[in-house]
Design an enzyme around this catalytic site. Structure first.
Site, PDB file in Angstrom:
ATOM      1  N   HIS A  62       8.828   8.251  -1.412  1.00 53.31           N
ATOM      2  CA  HIS A  62       9.975   8.755  -0.648  1.00 53.31           C
ATOM      3  C   HIS A  62       9.883   7.968   0.650  1.00 53.31           C
ATOM      4  CE1 HIS A  62      12.564  12.369   0.805  1.00 53.31           C
ATOM      5  NE2 HIS A  62      12.483  11.511   1.827  1.00 53.31           N
ATOM      6  N   HIS A  67       9.391   6.279   4.033  1.00 54.59           N
ATOM      7  CA  HIS A  67       8.875   6.880   5.268  1.00 54.59           C
ATOM      8  C   HIS A  67       8.498   5.773   6.226  1.00 54.59           C
ATOM      9  CE1 HIS A  67       5.686   6.459   2.262  1.00 54.59           C
ATOM     10  NE2 HIS A  67       4.887   6.126   3.259  1.00 54.59           N
ATOM     11  N   HIS A  82       5.996   5.044   9.386  1.00 61.31           N
ATOM     12  CA  HIS A  82       4.827   5.464  10.162  1.00 61.31           C
ATOM     13  C   HIS A  82       5.077   5.108  11.623  1.00 61.31           C
ATOM     14  CE1 HIS A  82       2.062   5.665   6.546  1.00 61.31           C
ATOM     15  NE2 HIS A  82       2.963   4.840   6.076  1.00 61.31           N
ATOM     16  N   GLY A 137       0.790  -1.226   0.000  1.00 59.09           N
ATOM     17  CA  GLY A 137       0.000   0.000   0.000  1.00 59.09           C
ATOM     18  C   GLY A 137       0.822   1.276   0.000  1.00 59.09           C
TER      19      GLY A 137
HETATM   20  P1  5GP Z   1       2.042   5.127   2.474  1.00 54.36           P
HETATM   21  O1  5GP Z   1       0.632   4.823   2.058  1.00 54.36           O
HETATM   22  O2  5GP Z   1       2.894   5.468   1.256  1.00 54.36           O
HETATM   23  O3  5GP Z   1       2.679   4.105   3.349  1.00 54.36           O
HETATM   24  O4  5GP Z   1       1.948   6.420   3.371  1.00 54.36           O
HETATM   25  C1  5GP Z   1       1.849   7.712   2.870  1.00 54.36           C
HETATM   26  C2  5GP Z   1       1.276   8.554   3.964  1.00 54.36           C
HETATM   27  O5  5GP Z   1       1.485   9.915   3.637  1.00 54.36           O
HETATM   28  C3  5GP Z   1      -0.228   8.373   4.167  1.00 54.36           C
HETATM   29  O6  5GP Z   1      -0.475   7.927   5.490  1.00 54.36           O
HETATM   30  C4  5GP Z   1      -0.809   9.743   3.884  1.00 54.36           C
HETATM   31  O7  5GP Z   1      -1.876  10.079   4.732  1.00 54.36           O
HETATM   32  C5  5GP Z   1       0.386  10.661   4.081  1.00 54.36           C
HETATM   33  N1  5GP Z   1       0.351  11.869   3.295  1.00 54.36           N
HETATM   34  C6  5GP Z   1       0.102  11.955   1.962  1.00 54.36           C
HETATM   35  N2  5GP Z   1       0.183  13.236   1.549  1.00 54.36           N
HETATM   36  C7  5GP Z   1       0.501  13.968   2.658  1.00 54.36           C
HETATM   37  C8  5GP Z   1       0.718  15.367   2.862  1.00 54.36           C
HETATM   38  O8  5GP Z   1       0.653  16.204   1.956  1.00 54.36           O
HETATM   39  N3  5GP Z   1       1.015  15.755   4.134  1.00 54.36           N
HETATM   40  C9  5GP Z   1       1.111  14.854   5.164  1.00 54.36           C
HETATM   41  N4  5GP Z   1       1.388  15.350   6.375  1.00 54.36           N
HETATM   42  N5  5GP Z   1       0.912  13.536   4.997  1.00 54.36           N
HETATM   43  C10 5GP Z   1       0.613  13.093   3.761  1.00 54.36           C
HETATM   44 ZN    ZN Z   2      11.684  12.733  -2.021  1.00 56.10          ZN
END
Ligand code: 5GP
Ligand code: ZN
Length: 113
Positions: free
Chosen positions: A97, A99, A101, A92
């Site tokens: 980039h 990250h 959580h 998911g």
């Molecule tokens: P992934 O789904 O890639 O593991 O997590 C991406 C996370 O980035 C999601 O939990 C989403 O809510 C968060 N996210 C996406 N766009 C933004 C943004 O513009 N600002 C912040 N603070 N979080 C973001």
């Molecule tokens: Zn980046």
């Protein structure tokens, strides 16, 4: 990377709520939290995903875990917390980039983040 959302957040081109920052790492509140505490910890260096971690760039990843533990201590997350990184489509990942959580503040099931 100029077209990367999280690189823009690091540069301040897109606003975010900062939780922690040092020369290598930035941490900020997730815009769409799935738990009472939902913080994203990212390296300032652009790495796309876990798959791209190697012996050249892995020092910042271990530093991220030190930062996660520091944030958890500072926020007094004594009931526990989870640190997770989604890598690729099945996990998911939506922002490419890398990250981490940091989730806390409620009981966390396994079939979710
Ligand atoms: P992934 O789904 O890639 O593991 O997590 C991406 C996370 O980035 C999601 O939990 C989403 O809510 C968060 N996210 C996406 N766009 C933004 C943004 O513009 N600002 C912040 N603070 N979080 C973001
Ligand atoms: Zn980046």
């Amino acid at each position: 990377m100029s077209d990367c959302l999280f690189c823009k957040i690091i540069k301040g081109e897109i606003p975010s709520t900062k939780v922690y920052e040092d020369e290598k790492v930035y941490a900020f509140k997730d815009i769409n939290p799935i738990a009472p505490v939902h913080i994203l910890i990212i390296p300032k260096e652009h790495i796309s995903k876990l798959e791209d971690v190697n012996e050249t760039n892995s020092a910042v990843i271990s530093h991220i875990f030190e930062v996660a533990a520091k944030i958890a201590r500072d926020m007094n997350l004594t009931n526990g917390y989870r640190v997770v990184s989604n890598c690729g489509d099945d996990a998911g990942q939506t922002v490419f980039h890398i990250h981490f959580h940091l989730l806390a503040g409620r009981k966390l099931g396994w079939e979710e983040q």
